[in-house]
Design an enzyme around this catalytic site. Structure first.
Site, PDB file in Angstrom:
ATOM      1  N   ASP A 142       0.579   3.665   2.292  1.00  0.00           N
ATOM      2  CA  ASP A 142       0.412   4.269   3.612  1.00  0.00           C
ATOM      3  C   ASP A 142      -0.571   5.454   3.498  1.00  0.00           C
ATOM      4  O   ASP A 142      -1.603   5.300   2.839  1.00  0.00           O
ATOM      5  CB  ASP A 142       1.776   4.663   4.207  1.00  0.00           C
ATOM      6  CG  ASP A 142       1.703   4.780   5.723  1.00  0.00           C
ATOM      7  OD1 ASP A 142       1.107   3.889   6.357  1.00  0.00           O
ATOM      8  OD2 ASP A 142       2.205   5.767   6.264  1.00  0.00           O
ATOM      9  N   ASP A 169       0.856  -1.203   0.000  1.00  0.00           N
ATOM     10  CA  ASP A 169       0.000   0.000   0.000  1.00  0.00           C
ATOM     11  C   ASP A 169       0.888   1.248   0.000  1.00  0.00           C
ATOM     12  O   ASP A 169       2.096   1.149   0.169  1.00  0.00           O
ATOM     13  CB  ASP A 169      -0.878  -0.001   1.265  1.00  0.00           C
ATOM     14  CG  ASP A 169      -0.011  -0.090   2.513  1.00  0.00           C
ATOM     15  OD1 ASP A 169       0.247  -1.216   2.952  1.00  0.00           O
ATOM     16  OD2 ASP A 169       0.458   0.947   3.022  1.00  0.00           O
TER      17      ASP A 169
HETATM   18  N1  LIG Z   1       1.169   1.200   5.787  1.00  0.00           N
HETATM   19  C1  LIG Z   1       1.704   0.339   6.639  1.00  0.00           C
HETATM   20  N2  LIG Z   1       2.161   0.761   7.849  1.00  0.00           N
HETATM   21  C2  LIG Z   1       2.739  -0.104   8.706  1.00  0.00           C
HETATM   22  N3  LIG Z   1       2.874  -1.414   8.460  1.00  0.00           N
HETATM   23  C3  LIG Z   1       2.437  -1.876   7.280  1.00  0.00           C
HETATM   24  N4  LIG Z   1       2.447  -3.104   6.764  1.00  0.00           N
HETATM   25  C4  LIG Z   1       1.894  -3.045   5.540  1.00  0.00           C
HETATM   26  N5  LIG Z   1       1.508  -1.784   5.258  1.00  0.00           N
HETATM   27  C5  LIG Z   1       1.832  -1.030   6.329  1.00  0.00           C
END
Ligand SMILES: Nc1ncnc2[nH]cnc12
Ligand SMILES: CSC[C@H]1O[C@H](OP(=O)(O)O)[C@H](O)[C@@H]1O
Length: 315
Positions: A222, A220
């Site tokens: 974030d 992703d």
């Molecule tokens: N955006 C994110 N923040 C922290 N850990 C993750 N693991 C996968 N995506 C994450």
């Protein structure tokens, strides 16, 4: 065959609960001075007979949250089986546009945003003080060795999955994801990726003189992109399965090449950290308790077994 040394450990993260192309040998659940590992450890053999150890970080059925992973027990248990090098997998958020979900990354730096609630040292709570070198938090030789192998595996898969190297991962506390402001700040700090698991794993690997490298798989973006929704677990899950399938392919390729490496000059790659703690432990004093030395002998027998042969004992 069952008594062979197991030099390599694999830690599976979110979505990666087993690896392929291996023959099951046995399951073990060693008790360490820091308790039992997250899950029983699977010992499995490559076609050549070389054995590896596989541990799932969040336990069977993914029941352990990132702040509660018993990392000391995990690393101590792996080392007690003979493991000297660990390849860890992790699902991560991307803090950079070019690292799109589905990309693989082998980072070289870490920013610690955990909040001091995870035991992060084998020496914590003992009468013995040690300061491990952590400027290069991953094992340089293992990282370099892996970069070529992972690229080869991704090329062979033919889906165009990109590999990024030399990146910085932020490790946050969780279990909630970051705010938008935090996500933007991490980018300004130079962070490229974010997860909740690389620490204290990498610190403990260093203290236990284990070579350690991370294969991060982006799920992703974030929460830093102004026009996009902030990350949700549902978004992470969308990419998790495809990433885990590719991770299994990568693991199979890496483990195949491992056999060749172990039987030629490259074997030293997997032993890079051995001896690394020798000058990190403060000189022995009357204040060091025998029971603490015995506890630490579980991970560092060279320094804490018996009365002699220990730099820290020569004060
Ligand atoms: N955006 C994110 N923040 C922290 N850990 C993750 N693991 C996968 N995506 C994450
Ligand atoms: C499932 S989203 C957050 C979770 O995923 C990552 O786990 P792992 O590193 O074990 O793959 C991340 O670190 C978080 O723990």
């Amino acid at each position: 065959m069952a008594d062979e040394k197991v030099l390599i450990g694999i830690i599976g993260g979110s979505g990666l609960y087993h690896v392929d192309n291996l023959t099951f040998v046995k399951s073990v659940n060693p008790e360490t001075p820091w308790g039992h590992p997250s899950s029983p450890i699977t010992i499995a053999a490559l076609p050549s007979g070389t054995q590896i150890a596989f541990l799932t970080r969040h336990g069977v059925g993914h029941s352990i949250n990132p702040s509660s992973v018993p990392s000391r027990a995990n690393l101590a248990a792996l080392k007690s089986l003979g493991v000297r090098a660990i390849i860890a997998f992790s699902a991560v958020g991307s803090l950079r546009e070019e690292i799109s979900p589905g990309s693989f990354v082998i980072p070289t730096q870490i920013i610690d945003r955990t909040k001091g609630i995870r035991p992060a040292s084998f020496f914590e709570g003992t009468s013995i003080v040690a300061h491990a070198m952590f400027g290069d938090p991953f094992s340089n030789k293992l990282v370099k060795w892996l970069e070529g192998r992972v690229q080869k595996a991704l090329d062979a898969e033919g889906r165009g999955v990109k590999l990024f190297t030399d990146k910085t991962i932020v490790c946050m506390e969780g279990p909630q994801f970051s705010t938008r402001a935090e996500s933007i700040m991490y980018r300004q700090w130079g962070g490229d990726l974010i997860n909740m698991s690389v620490l204290p794993e990498a610190k403990l690997a260093r203290e236990a003189e284990l070579s350690y490298a991370l294969i991060a798989t982006a799920t992703d973006y974030d929460s830093w992109r102004p026009q996009s929704d902030a990350v949700t677990a549902a978004e992470v899950f969308k990419t998790l399965k495809a990433n885990a399938d590719t991770s299994r392919l990568v693991a199979a390729t890496v483990l195949d090449d491992l056999q060749a490496a172990l039987t030629n000059d490259e074997a030293s790659i997997f032993l890079e950290e051995v001896g690394g703690m020798k000058f990190s432990i403060m000189p022995r004093s009357v204040k060091q308790k025998a029971e603490d030395r015995q506890k630490l002998a579980f991970i560092l027998p060279e320094y804490f077994t018996g009365e002699e042969g220990h730099h820290a004992g020569s004060a």
